[in-house]
Design an enzyme around this catalytic site. Sequence first.
Site, PDB file in Angstrom:
ATOM      1  N   ALA A 114      41.250  57.836  39.060  1.00 46.90           N
ATOM      2  CA  ALA A 114      42.665  57.992  39.422  1.00 46.90           C
ATOM      3  C   ALA A 114      43.615  57.500  38.336  1.00 46.90           C
ATOM      4  O   ALA A 114      44.831  57.634  38.463  1.00 46.90           O
ATOM      5  CB  ALA A 114      42.930  57.217  40.706  1.00 46.90           C
ATOM      6  N   ASN A 180      38.125  50.690  41.909  1.00 49.18           N
ATOM      7  CA  ASN A 180      37.251  51.143  40.830  1.00 49.18           C
ATOM      8  C   ASN A 180      38.018  51.280  39.518  1.00 49.18           C
ATOM      9  O   ASN A 180      37.470  51.030  38.435  1.00 49.18           O
ATOM     10  CB  ASN A 180      36.614  52.484  41.216  1.00 49.18           C
ATOM     11  CG  ASN A 180      35.579  52.312  42.294  1.00 49.18           C
ATOM     12  OD1 ASN A 180      34.462  51.911  42.036  1.00 49.18           O
ATOM     13  ND2 ASN A 180      35.968  52.567  43.542  1.00 49.18           N
ATOM     14  N   HIS A 210      49.110  53.211  40.240  1.00 43.14           N
ATOM     15  CA  HIS A 210      48.306  52.375  39.341  1.00 43.14           C
ATOM     16  C   HIS A 210      49.110  52.132  38.073  1.00 43.14           C
ATOM     17  O   HIS A 210      49.524  53.095  37.410  1.00 43.14           O
ATOM     18  CB  HIS A 210      46.998  53.069  38.975  1.00 43.14           C
ATOM     19  CG  HIS A 210      46.174  53.464  40.153  1.00 43.14           C
ATOM     20  ND1 HIS A 210      45.489  52.555  40.926  1.00 43.14           N
ATOM     21  CD2 HIS A 210      45.955  54.667  40.731  1.00 43.14           C
ATOM     22  CE1 HIS A 210      44.876  53.176  41.902  1.00 43.14           C
ATOM     23  NE2 HIS A 210      45.140  54.460  41.819  1.00 43.14           N
TER      24      HIS A 210
END
EC number: 1.4.1.21
Length: 257
Positions: A114, A180, A210
Amino acid sequence: MKIAVIGYGAIGRFLIEQLDAVPDFEIAAVYSVPAPPDRAERVVDDLDALLATRPDLVVECAGHRALSECGEAVLRSGVDLLVVSVGALADPALEQQLRTAARHGGRLLIAAGALSGLDALSTAREAGLDSVSYVGKKAPAAWTNTPAEDMVDLTSITSAVTFLECDARTAALRFPQNANVVAAIALAGLGFERTQVSLVVDPASNGNNHSFVARGAFGEIAMTTRSATLPANPKTSMLAPYSLVQTIKKHAGLIIV
Ligand SMILES: NC(=O)C1=CN([C@@H]2O[C@H](COP(=O)(O)OP(=O)(O)OC[C@H]3O[C@@H](n4cnc5c(N)ncnc54)[C@H](O)[C@@H]3O)[C@@H](O)[C@H]2O)C=CC1
Ligand SMILES: O=C([O-])CC(=O)C(=O)O
């Protein structure tokens, strides 16, 4: 190119749909526990059967446990393994096991998942890094059925709450379905202990966010990504399966950008 897939959940299904549309790729086998009821023609019962189809590449999108159960055998069979559950490598024993297997077999390919900017972070590592910090922000639905439920009341919050500040190893191991990307940052940058992590729940969050900042003598890199989530899993960004598609195309390509 023959591809075998471990995991037939939100990412696996999305990935296979994308790859089926590309004539150059053949999905040779799918292994998932429990076995999926549909797509019977290419579903296999175990890892041996998956490897018996002689894939050119195995893609893992089944979680930390699946990587620890299957990773070594895939690499030792000589086949490259593309993983999205990279947080499993925060377990030092598994990281060592897979590094050793890769030395004698297939290569371990780690997807950006991602996250964007991993290439820039790797470049900065060559130049020298002083600090790397990451903030992950998701909506309450993404943090259900995780240890976040013991740290913050997900049902009653009305504004953003930072519920954990820790190093990358702790975050990756405690949040195997949500952190992750943190492990990917650690492996590309300063390692698991020196990567600072903040995890945030935000009821106003529009997708998964993120962000990381990396600093060194070279200057500074600041990356922010916001991704819609997959309808089948509110924890998982839509960009995650696309990063697998992109890596597979790169793997097969003659010109690599
Ligand atoms: N690097 C990244 O940016 C991201 C990584 N992930 C990782 O990818 C994994 C999969 O994500 P989703 O598809 O959204 O999850 P999901 O829960 O929708 O699908 C997981 C699939 O794996 C199968 N499975 C579970 N344990 C297994 C085992 N031991 N052996 C074989 N198959 C097994 C399940 O039956 C299911 O089909 C996550 O658990 C997470 O570790 C997820 C999102 C982003
Ligand atoms: O899909 C995402 O936004 C990231 C994620 O869950 C993970 O890193 O495990």
